[in-house]
Design an enzyme around this catalytic site. Sequence first.
Site, mmCIF file in Angstrom:
data_model
loop_
_atom_site.group_PDB
_atom_site.id
_atom_site.type_symbol
_atom_site.label_atom_id
_atom_site.label_comp_id
_atom_site.label_asym_id
_atom_site.label_seq_id
_atom_site.Cartn_x
_atom_site.Cartn_y
_atom_site.Cartn_z
ATOM 1 C CG HIS A 174 -1.954 1.063 1.261
ATOM 2 N ND1 HIS A 174 -3.130 0.963 1.970
ATOM 3 C CD2 HIS A 174 -1.985 2.287 0.680
ATOM 4 C CE1 HIS A 174 -3.823 2.069 1.841
ATOM 5 N NE2 HIS A 174 -3.146 2.902 1.065
ATOM 6 C CG HIS A 220 -1.402 6.155 -2.516
ATOM 7 N ND1 HIS A 220 -2.528 5.939 -3.275
ATOM 8 C CD2 HIS A 220 -1.702 5.698 -1.261
ATOM 9 C CE1 HIS A 220 -3.473 5.398 -2.515
ATOM 10 N NE2 HIS A 220 -2.989 5.227 -1.289
ATOM 11 C CD GLU A 260 -7.792 6.482 4.555
ATOM 12 O OE1 GLU A 260 -8.310 6.444 3.430
ATOM 13 O OE2 GLU A 260 -6.716 7.086 4.796
ATOM 14 C CG ASP A 309 -1.743 5.636 2.762
ATOM 15 O OD1 ASP A 309 -1.986 5.380 1.574
ATOM 16 O OD2 ASP A 309 -2.601 6.122 3.542
ATOM 17 C CG ASP A 310 -0.197 8.940 0.596
ATOM 18 O OD1 ASP A 310 -0.103 8.903 -0.640
ATOM 19 O OD2 ASP A 310 -1.212 8.572 1.215
HETATM 20 N N1 HPA Z 1 -6.790 7.253 1.244
HETATM 21 C C1 HPA Z 1 -7.459 7.592 0.146
HETATM 22 N N2 HPA Z 1 -6.864 8.093 -0.923
HETATM 23 C C2 HPA Z 1 -5.552 8.268 -0.905
HETATM 24 C C3 HPA Z 1 -4.804 7.937 0.198
HETATM 25 C C4 HPA Z 1 -5.463 7.396 1.336
HETATM 26 O O1 HPA Z 1 -4.883 7.065 2.373
HETATM 27 N N3 HPA Z 1 -3.518 8.246 -0.109
HETATM 28 C C5 HPA Z 1 -3.506 8.720 -1.374
HETATM 29 N N4 HPA Z 1 -4.739 8.738 -1.867
HETATM 30 ZN ZN ZN Z 2 -3.834 4.725 0.493
#
Ligand code: HPA
Ligand code: ZN
Length: 335
Positions: free
Chosen positions: A18, A20, A201, A279-280
Amino acid sequence: MADGLSDFIAGMPKAELHLHIEGSLEPELAFALARRNGVRLPYPSVDALRAAYAFKNLQSFLDIYYQGMSVLIREDDFYDLTWAYLETAHRQNVVHTEIFFDPQGHTSRGVPFRDIVTGIRRALSDAETKFGITSRLIMCFLRHLDEDDAQRILDEALKFRDWIVGVGLDSSETGHPPRKFERVFRRARDAGFRAVAHAGEEGPPEYIWEALDLLGAERIDHGVRALEDKALVRRLAADRTTLTVCPLSNVRLCVFDDIRRHPLRTMLESGLAATVNSDDPAYFGGYVNENFVETSVALALTKQHLDQLARNAFAGAFIPEANRQTLLAQLESYT
Ligand code: HPA
Ligand code: ZN
């Protein structure tokens, strides 16, 4: 113990499921690309940009995330972005990574789909040669946009079917339930794409049910709100559905107010196939190892928990069985 634990985590072979790629854009690279492309970022400095990373929810992050990606224009930009992530991932002993990208965030600005995938793909291929790190690419649909927009980006993806293993669903969750994309996911799966979706989430457990039953999602991204629904926990545990959990993201986006209240340990102990991911990472304060270390310290995770988390990621990866066994054996000889 904490130091021993950090070293153990750092050395452990890991898969990340996971991530991005646009969320791995560090402020320094954002400014370098802005200069290279003659794009103006509305911040005077790297420090000022970093200071803006104080989020109160998912949407407040997404606003800055979409602004940040405006510096990505040419194929080389996507290469440099992906390469920077892969160098860090390799340094952290990530041996396999499955990367999300958000093409609608780029094609809407006039960037050709081909330039996006070619740049990313070239970096993935170079990293496999240089570091031995294997990878897959997953295209996400932006759920705040409409179904027609998703269908059009799927048309583009079909031209690069061999480079993209699957489709996902991201962006603003609340008010954009998975059912909105049932038809586009069916079309993607019919074309042979694997399916995953962000769900649970910020959104309710019903969105996880929909992701499973209407989209055919094989993994749930985040899924932390599953614990609110006992029947859902039973279903996810029975199927060993992989949940790609991102603890530092959840804290930064105020899904939980303190990492000590993060449910990762409870999820594992409820039989859920949870994994740890970043994630990011450029926005949330750490790559995969920092996610592991901070969560382990806060929740007093044991080596058995860590081994289970790493195994769950290899088990959930979209790779041939023989590769999975090789990676699991690598983990076994480490732990
Ligand atoms: N959630 C939803 N969209 C996203 C996320 C996330 O954590 N990170 C980048 N786009
Ligand atoms: Zn994500």
